[in-house]
Design a protein around this motif. Structure first.
Motif, PDB file in Angstrom:
ATOM      1  N   LEU A  76       0.864  -1.181   0.000  1.00  6.32           N
ATOM      2  CA  LEU A  76       0.000   0.000   0.000  1.00  6.32           C
ATOM      3  C   LEU A  76       0.897   1.227   0.000  1.00  6.32           C
ATOM      4  N   ILE A  77       0.533   2.195  -0.831  1.00  8.38           N
ATOM      5  CA  ILE A  77       1.292   3.438  -0.885  1.00  8.38           C
ATOM      6  C   ILE A  77       0.346   4.623  -0.883  1.00  8.38           C
ATOM      7  N   ASP A  78       0.857   5.764  -0.460  1.00  8.08           N
ATOM      8  CA  ASP A  78       0.215   7.047  -0.697  1.00  8.08           C
ATOM      9  C   ASP A  78       1.121   7.763  -1.681  1.00  8.08           C
ATOM     10  N   THR A  79       0.518   8.395  -2.698  1.00 11.88           N
ATOM     11  CA  THR A  79       1.331   9.024  -3.733  1.00 11.88           C
ATOM     12  C   THR A  79       0.634  10.226  -4.338  1.00 11.88           C
ATOM     13  N   THR A  80       1.430  11.153  -4.817  1.00 13.54           N
ATOM     14  CA  THR A  80       0.908  12.271  -5.600  1.00 13.54           C
ATOM     15  C   THR A  80       1.165  12.036  -7.083  1.00 13.54           C
ATOM     16  N   LEU A  81       1.788  10.924  -7.434  1.00 17.62           N
ATOM     17  CA  LEU A  81       2.021  10.613  -8.844  1.00 17.62           C
ATOM     18  C   LEU A  81       0.697  10.286  -9.536  1.00 17.62           C
ATOM     19  N   SER A  82       0.598  10.663 -10.784  1.00 17.96           N
ATOM     20  CA  SER A  82      -0.568  10.272 -11.570  1.00 17.96           C
ATOM     21  C   SER A  82      -0.490   8.775 -11.830  1.00 17.96           C
ATOM     22  N   ALA A  83      -1.609   8.172 -12.179  1.00 21.30           N
ATOM     23  CA  ALA A  83      -1.628   6.734 -12.465  1.00 21.30           C
ATOM     24  C   ALA A  83      -0.673   6.376 -13.613  1.00 21.30           C
ATOM     25  N   PRO A  84      -0.645   7.131 -14.721  1.00 16.56           N
ATOM     26  CA  PRO A  84       0.309   6.790 -15.788  1.00 16.56           C
ATOM     27  C   PRO A  84       1.775   6.890 -15.337  1.00 16.56           C
ATOM     28  N   ARG A  85       2.102   7.878 -14.515  1.00 17.37           N
ATOM     29  CA  ARG A  85       3.489   7.985 -14.024  1.00 17.37           C
ATOM     30  C   ARG A  85       3.817   6.856 -13.059  1.00 17.37           C
ATOM     31  N   LEU A  86       2.846   6.448 -12.260  1.00 17.73           N
ATOM     32  CA  LEU A  86       3.059   5.322 -11.360  1.00 17.73           C
ATOM     33  C   LEU A  86       3.245   4.031 -12.165  1.00 17.73           C
ATOM     34  N   LEU A  87       2.495   3.881 -13.239  1.00 22.77           N
ATOM     35  CA  LEU A  87       2.679   2.720 -14.119  1.00 22.77           C
ATOM     36  C   LEU A  87       4.071   2.731 -14.738  1.00 22.77           C
ATOM     37  N   ASP A  88       4.512   3.885 -15.196  1.00 20.59           N
ATOM     38  CA  ASP A  88       5.872   3.995 -15.751  1.00 20.59           C
ATOM     39  C   ASP A  88       6.908   3.545 -14.725  1.00 20.59           C
ATOM     40  N   ARG A  89       6.721   3.937 -13.475  1.00 26.70           N
ATOM     41  CA  ARG A  89       7.661   3.549 -12.425  1.00 26.70           C
ATOM     42  C   ARG A  89       7.607   2.040 -12.184  1.00 26.70           C
ATOM     43  N   ALA A  90       6.404   1.466 -12.171  1.00 25.96           N
ATOM     44  CA  ALA A  90       6.264   0.022 -11.976  1.00 25.96           C
ATOM     45  C   ALA A  90       6.974  -0.744 -13.088  1.00 25.96           C
ATOM     46  N   LEU A  91       6.819  -0.293 -14.321  1.00 28.46           N
ATOM     47  CA  LEU A  91       7.478  -0.955 -15.451  1.00 28.46           C
ATOM     48  C   LEU A  91       8.995  -0.813 -15.364  1.00 28.46           C
ATOM     49  N   ALA A  92       9.473   0.343 -14.920  1.00 27.42           N
ATOM     50  CA  ALA A  92      10.919   0.553 -14.770  1.00 27.42           C
ATOM     51  C   ALA A  92      11.492  -0.366 -13.686  1.00 27.42           C
ATOM     52  N   ILE A  93      10.739  -0.563 -12.622  1.00 25.77           N
ATOM     53  CA  ILE A  93      11.180  -1.472 -11.556  1.00 25.77           C
ATOM     54  C   ILE A  93      11.253  -2.893 -12.091  1.00 25.77           C
ATOM     55  N   GLU A  94      10.239  -3.315 -12.834  1.00 28.40           N
ATOM     56  CA  GLU A  94      10.273  -4.645 -13.447  1.00 28.40           C
ATOM     57  C   GLU A  94      11.506  -4.793 -14.340  1.00 28.40           C
ATOM     58  N   ASP A  95      11.757  -3.787 -15.164  1.00 27.07           N
ATOM     59  CA  ASP A  95      12.918  -3.817 -16.065  1.00 27.07           C
ATOM     60  C   ASP A  95      14.229  -3.921 -15.297  1.00 27.07           C
TER      61      ASP A  95
END
Length: 189
Positions: free
Chosen positions: A82-101
């Motif tokens: 669980l997180i609290d974030t001010t990132l938009s959903a698309p930016r959070l998705l970009d971060r998730a994909l970068a972590i996977e990479d």
């Protein structure tokens, strides 16, 4: 120690002054290749180190059978963050994909192929999206015990978008496919 922001306030970008709401997000982590626990811990650490992301809870680790997977698929380790974030959903998705990479996730045309790391956005505040890139809430999370059980462990009163309590959705799943691994633990370092 990570300080949890009040989810009812709006954060202002320090450079642009743009006001951004703080949203609660639920992310599901999974790994069935390589050093599975190391990959999950690495994802937690990477999320913790992401600007504008505040990790508020990490579920216990579960081991699960792969679903509709290839014959060479091993058991998954799964958890929810669980997180609290001010990132938009698309930016959070970009971060998730970068972590996977960063953990050598290989994307193939094979559905449900084994993977070193999977970071799925389940819910990002009340955001809804139905594009090829981003589907929110996650379209199958409400029927997957390996998402619902760890989510329930850290937020038992959670409600899935649409009004169903996580506890009620969990009752409708086959929980025999998930095994809690109390010998394994993810840490918020």
């Amino acid at each position: 120690m990570t300080e949890t922001p009040n989810p009812h306030i709006v954060d202002a970008d320090t450079i642009t002054g743009e006001m951004r709401p703080i949203r609660r997000a639920v992310l599901a982590l999974g790994s069935n290749l390589g050093e599975r626990l190391t990959s999950l811990q690495g994802a937690v650490d990477a999320l913790k180190d992401t600007p504008d992301v505040f990790v508020t809870a990490i579920s216990p680790v579960y081991e699960t059978e792969p679903i509709q997977a290839t014959d060479d698929s091993g058991l998954y380790l799964n958890a929810v963050v669980l997180i609290d974030t001010t990132l938009s959903a698309p930016r959070l998705l970009d971060r998730a994909l970068a972590i996977e990479d960063a953990f050598d996730r290989e994307r193939t045309d094979v559905r449900n192929a084994p993977r070193t790391l999977d970071v799925d956005l389940i819910v990002v505040g009340d955001r809804r999206s139905d594009t090829d890139e981003l589907r929110l809430p996650h379209p199958r999370a409400h029927e997957r015990a390996f998402v619902l059980q760890p989510w329930y462990d850290v937020e038992p009163d959670a409600v899935f978008p649409g009004g169903d309590a996580i506890a009620d959705l969990l009752e409708k799943t086959d929980r025999s496919v998930v095994t809690r691994r109390d010998d394994l633990e993810l840490e918020l370092q």
